[in-house]
Design a protein around this motif. Structure first.
Motif, PDB file in Angstrom:
ATOM      1  N   HIS A 454      56.296  33.791 -90.318  1.00  0.00           N
ATOM      2  CA  HIS A 454      55.400  32.744 -90.779  1.00  0.00           C
ATOM      3  C   HIS A 454      55.890  32.233 -92.128  1.00  0.00           C
ATOM      4  CE1 HIS A 454      52.373  33.189 -87.696  1.00  0.00           C
ATOM      5  NE2 HIS A 454      52.758  34.446 -87.675  1.00  0.00           N
ATOM      6  N   PRO A 510      42.707  39.195 -82.290  1.00  0.00           N
ATOM      7  CA  PRO A 510      43.411  39.316 -83.575  1.00  0.00           C
ATOM      8  C   PRO A 510      42.482  39.434 -84.774  1.00  0.00           C
ATOM      9  CG  PRO A 510      43.677  37.120 -82.647  1.00  0.00           C
ATOM     10  CD  PRO A 510      42.977  37.924 -81.623  1.00  0.00           C
ATOM     11  N   LEU A 513      41.971  42.742 -86.435  1.00  0.00           N
ATOM     12  CA  LEU A 513      43.010  43.249 -87.332  1.00  0.00           C
ATOM     13  C   LEU A 513      42.779  42.794 -88.771  1.00  0.00           C
ATOM     14  CD1 LEU A 513      46.056  42.498 -85.033  1.00  0.00           C
ATOM     15  CD2 LEU A 513      44.865  44.663 -85.277  1.00  0.00           C
ATOM     16  N   ASP A 514      41.954  41.764 -88.927  1.00  0.00           N
ATOM     17  CA  ASP A 514      41.685  41.230 -90.264  1.00  0.00           C
ATOM     18  C   ASP A 514      40.433  41.840 -90.879  1.00  0.00           C
ATOM     19  OD1 ASP A 514      43.717  39.591 -90.797  1.00  0.00           O
ATOM     20  OD2 ASP A 514      42.716  37.708 -90.289  1.00  0.00           O
TER      21      ASP A 514
ATOM     22  N   ALA B 214      48.380  38.475 -87.772  1.00  0.00           N
ATOM     23  CA  ALA B 214      47.414  38.939 -88.755  1.00  0.00           C
ATOM     24  C   ALA B 214      47.848  38.592 -90.175  1.00  0.00           C
ATOM     25  CB  ALA B 214      47.242  40.435 -88.626  1.00  0.00           C
ATOM     26  N   SER B 216      49.030  35.809 -91.351  1.00  0.00           N
ATOM     27  CA  SER B 216      48.703  34.503 -91.909  1.00  0.00           C
ATOM     28  C   SER B 216      47.679  33.777 -91.052  1.00  0.00           C
ATOM     29  CB  SER B 216      49.957  33.658 -92.043  1.00  0.00           C
ATOM     30  OG  SER B 216      50.432  33.314 -90.783  1.00  0.00           O
ATOM     31  N   ARG B 217      46.609  34.415 -90.774  1.00  0.00           N
ATOM     32  CA  ARG B 217      45.544  33.711 -90.066  1.00  0.00           C
ATOM     33  C   ARG B 217      45.012  32.645 -91.010  1.00  0.00           C
ATOM     34  NH1 ARG B 217      43.256  37.299 -87.640  1.00  0.00           N
ATOM     35  NH2 ARG B 217      45.346  37.997 -87.199  1.00  0.00           N
ATOM     36  N   GLN B 220      41.347  32.044 -94.006  1.00  0.00           N
ATOM     37  CA  GLN B 220      41.307  32.845 -95.222  1.00  0.00           C
ATOM     38  C   GLN B 220      42.582  32.670 -96.034  1.00  0.00           C
ATOM     39  OE1 GLN B 220      40.599  36.188 -92.907  1.00  0.00           O
ATOM     40  NE2 GLN B 220      38.607  36.646 -93.805  1.00  0.00           N
TER      41      GLN B 220
END
Lengths: 535, 383
Positions: A454, A510, A513-514, B214, B216-217, B220
């Protein structure tokens, strides 16, 4: 005798081909619904029963516990699972079947990671008792063998890179990048040039180049690629200044595109007073062909766990071998391994070193594996590795680009080095299916697939790196499967959307996981959270 | 989907005349006079057609969600054409005519009914009408059908709009993100002038939240990045300089960090940590610069998806203002996600002065986080 005209023998291979062409694999992963090992525990069960100690020994040693310092005595027994040997073996064999490990499949879908096959002879050597029973605190005269191997391997890396010395201290690629940033800082400090606080990198270099520079206290300036896939010289010129401490760059970057202006990049940074460190994470297509020092770089590092075929385990032992030019070798993390004409020794006399970046002198068994791999190949073999890795990659790209909905952004029509970052943007526009969903569907056919680091600079990315280890049949199987999944996305998107269908675990949400309230990294934490919730 | 669904209620608003002016070269369909002209020229709206394309992606047997829509071409027809059945049809959008107030009324009604998402087919004008009606209180998603779809609230195309709805109703998308709504003056556009400002923000389902790792969602981490940018910029500010801070979410976080009550979509002027002028016009900026003749610095962000740095979204920062500040005194702030969403296209400037635009051509460092810059290309939008 059986009448074969009435009861013919079935051709059990018939499903493998249609009109002489191979079909996609009919795969299904094992699903054991295997409990967590703690759930399997039965009180008192043992894998090994230790025999009672002889009375004579007991009389001689008396109560051994009395000799232990009180601070080292546990107050209660550790909460470990209690199992018999066969239960342990069964448990882990089942777990091993529930994954897509490198030795199970054509592992070319994890681009940038250089997932080449690791010859098992290297493992035998590294696991031999001669290696596994060594201890880093042993007297140096008793470990001359591994010191010699490490020293000789350093000479090999010097030849491959043109650098003056190598340190095997960094235990991974990021650790080596950090160590390079630390050397850059130390170099400028040693000259009293303390205002240089900016590191330049590129967005297609590994994210660790930016992250580690920041960790080492630098500001980070990232360059964005132009249409050719690498930043143009003007972008670099706009970034350098008297605050430039150095350049941390990968080449080829994760697009597989080689920056032909790299020596000019180095010249511009040098002219501004900065140093240049070559992140050689993507060196697999360059071995024996280009050398970091020849392009003017002051520092570099190789990931032995990628390019040099020691397993690229998920966070397992690794080595980021860090190389430096003559001028900078005094700053390397120590100890370095030297030879005084008679014996090998750990040279701790390094007053300018950045210091240690790991304990002792790094992961010796990884160096052992890499050395074995190189010695089996020889210098010509290493160059052949690079040539076949590039050939494989360009064959793969040629075949992959025939698939509907995929493209290879940047540098259109040009060849790539050892990997390609593809884009499924067209498929996404046509079908609404994301690249990640294609990846999950690939697992239904027993193949791994990865998108990109990313941020997603290339939209709907997929990164494939075939290395030299896979045959044309292997590559064809991967392409055939990728094509089938693309066709499914166009004709039966629901099938792709709801994948995986043939894997032991369905989708993972997902957002869990946060959420620190919901995640647990140990069984005990999970039990505690569950109990709290049910209270 | 049918009358009795187990899933959430979704509102559908179709602007039947969206796209009417486009094919006949009228740059848009705002205003009744333009619509008459467009019809006379043989123009045809494409809202119904585009909405139908989206709805066709769903099976009539699906019970994933139910639809509430308006009468006739404002939704009912598209639903029927796609072979679906609406749970409720509001008494809005009768056969005769269509006006912006219909959109506003429909959005308000749907909000009151508790819809989880308003799906609309239209253009920038429709997006503004919905924003006027419901603000950020309900999630919205646009099916692009208008002549101008400069706002960031639209899906790429009708098919991808359907995919986002599908993910949303199956709870694969749980996050939302604020997306720019643009206000492009059609009258000026017809006079060959482009004058766009940032109208505000609508909340859209955050499609990438399903798929980014997870690490770089989106919601937030983008919020985190925006705050980091604010910290970084604040560190470099001094009391002597006059700071002219442009509109947008990114600069708004800076205004928050400076603890001034700045405007989200307007230009604010700050000196010595104090707000000197709020929501300044071009004349206000020039007058303030006259009053404070010391050094000045401009801080701007770009419009997401479009990449306009100057000339769209902030027309107050005119070529005269820019000339007075000096091209070298511009700080650009944007998150890395915002820059990568440009797909490699350059940041654009359209100051109204080709001579000035040329000065910006080249590379500019963009502040993307704490101690982070990204060097990005800038080009004139006319090039």
């Amino acid at each position: 005798m059986t009448d074969l005209t009435k009861n013919p023998i079935e051709d059990i291979r018939s499903h493998r081909h249609t009109d002489g062409k191979p079909n996609v694999r009919r795969y299904h992963q094992a699903r054991w619904d295997e409990p967590i090992i703690f759930e399997l525990s039965a009180e008192g069960e043992r894998g090994v029963l230790v025999p009672e100690v002889d009375e004579e020994i007991k009389r001689t040693t008396k109560d051994v516990y009395k000799n232990l310092p009180a601070s080292m005595m546990r107050e209660s027994l550790p909460a470990l699972p209690e199992l018999s040997q066969n239960k342990v073996l069964r448990h882990y064999l089942r777990m091993s079947q529930q994954n897509l490990g490198a030795d199970f499949q054509v592992d070319i879908g994890q681009g940038t990671c250089t997932m080449k096959y690791n010859p098992k002879v290297n493992e035998h050597l590294a696991r031999s008792h001669k290696m596994s029973e060594l201890h880093p605190l042993q007297d140096q005269d008793t470990v001359q063998g591994i010191l010699e191997i490490t020293h000789k391997f350093e000479q090999i890396l010097k030849d491959i890179s043109g650098m003056s010395r190598f340190s095997f201290q960094p235990r991974g690629g990021s650790a080596a990048i950090y160590a390079n940033a630390a050397v850059i800082r130390k170099y400028h400090e040693s000259r009293g040039d303390t205002d240089r606080d900016e590191i330049i990198t590129t967005i297609f270099s590994h994210p660790s180049d930016a992250a580690c520079a920041k960790l080492a206290g630098f500001k980070v300036i990232t360059l964005y690629p132009n249409d050719d896939g690498y930043p143009d010289i003007e972008a670099l010129k706009a970034a350098v200044s008297d605050r430039t401490a150095g350049l941390l760059i990968t080449n080829p970057e994760d697009t597989g595109i080689f920056n032909p202006d790299i020596d000019e990049f180095v010249r511009i940074v040098h002219k501004a007073g900065g140093l240049c460190a070559y992140d050689q994470a993507n060196a697999n297509g360059l071995l024996g062909i280009t050398r970091a020092r020849d392009a003017g770089f002051d520092l570099c590092h190789f990931n032995l766990h990628k390019t040099f075929s020691t397993p690229h385990a998920c966070g397992g032992p690794a080595v980021g071998a860090q190389g430096a030019s003559k001028e900078l070798e005094c700053f390397l993390p120590g100890p370095l391994i030297d030879h005084d004409g008679e014996r090998y020794f750990l040279n701790e006399d390094m007053p300018h070193s950045i210091g240690k970046v790991s304990a002792f002198y790094g992961s010796a068994s990884i160096v052992m594996r890499a050395y074995a791999w190189v010695m089996n190949l020889g210098a010509e073999g290493l160059r052949e590795v690079a040539e076949i890795a590039v050939l494989n990659n360009n064959y793969l790209m040629h075949e992959v680009l025939k698939i509907k909905g995929i493209s290879a952004p940047y540098a259109e029509g040009k060849r790539r080095i050892e990997q390609v970052r593809y884009s499924w943007e067209e498929l996404y526009r046509d079908t609404g299916i994301h690249s990640e969903q294609l990846g999950i569907r690939m697992a239904d056919y027993g193949l791994h697939y990865w998108t990109s680091h990313h941020p997603f600079v290339v939209p709907e990315p997929a990164t494939l790196e075939p290395t030299e280890a896979y045959s044309v049949e292997d590559l064809d199987e991967y392409v055939r499967t990728l094509k089938a999944v693309s066709e499914e996305a166009y004709t039966n998107p629901a099938m792709v959307r709801s994948a995986p269908h043939n894997c032991p675990i369905h989708k993972i949400k997902p957002e869990v996981l946060d959420d620190p309230e919901r995640w647990s990294v140990t069984w005990r934490a999970y039990c505690r959270k569950l109990a709290n919730q049910n209270e | 989907m049918n009358e009795s669904s187990d899933g959430p209620l979704i509102g559908l608003i179709v602007n039947p005349i969206a796209g009417l002016g486009g094919k006949v070269g009228l740059k848009g369909s705002d205003g009744e006079h333009t619509q008459q002209r467009a019809l006379a020229l043989g123009g045809k709206g494409c809202g119904v057609e585009r909405a139908t394309l989206t709805l066709r992606q769903f099976s009539r047997h699906s019970r994933a969600f139910s639809i509430v829509t308006c009468q006739g071409d404002m939704g009912e027809h598209a639903v029927a054409k796609a072979g679906l059945v609406a749970q409720a049809v509001l008494p809005i959008g009768a056969a005769e005519g269509f006006s912006a107030s219909d959109t506003v009324a429909a959005a308000r009604w749907m909000f009151a009914m508790g819809v989880k998402l308003i799906l609309f087919a239209g253009g920038d004008g429709t997006a503004r009408n919905i924003m006027d009606a419901v603000g950020s209180d309900v999630l919205v998603l646009g099916i692009p059908a208008g002549v101008k779809v400069q706002s960031a609230v639209f899906a790429i195309n009708p098919v991808s709009a359907a995919e986002i709805v599908r993910r949303f109703v199956s709870n694969d998308i749980t996050g939302c993100t604020a997306a720019e709504v643009m206000d492009l003056d059609e009258e000026e556009l017809r006079q060959q002038r482009v004058s766009a400002r940032l109208y505000g923000y609508l909340n859209i389902p955050d499609d990438r939240s399903l798929t980014q790792s997870a690490k770089s969602r989106s919601k937030q981490s983008d919020r985190g990045a925006v705050c980091a940018i604010a910290d970084e910029v604040k560190r470099t500010m001094n009391d002597e300089t006059l700071y002219i801070i442009g509109p947008g979410m990114t600069t708004s976080a800076l205004k928050e960090r400076l603890e001034i009550s700045g405007s989200l979509i307007g230009v604010d002027i700050v000196k010595g940590g104090k707000l000197i002028c709020r929501d300044a016009s071009e004349q206000d900026i020039l007058a303030t610069m006259d009053k404070y003749p010391g050094p000045s610095q401009l801080m701007v962000t770009c419009i997401g998806g479009q990449g306009f740095l100057l000339g769209r979204g902030n027309p107050q920062i005119s070529s005269e203002v820019l000339t007075r500040i000096g091209c070298g005194r511009i700080t650009v702030l944007a998150t890395t996600n915002k820059l990568t969403s440009l797909r490699g296209r350059p940041l654009l400037v359209d100051t109204g002065s080709p001579w000035l635009d040329k000065l910006f051509n080249g590379y500019i460092p963009v502040i993307t986080g704490f101690r982070e810059r990204l060097v990005y290309r800038v080009a004139s939008s006319l090039a």
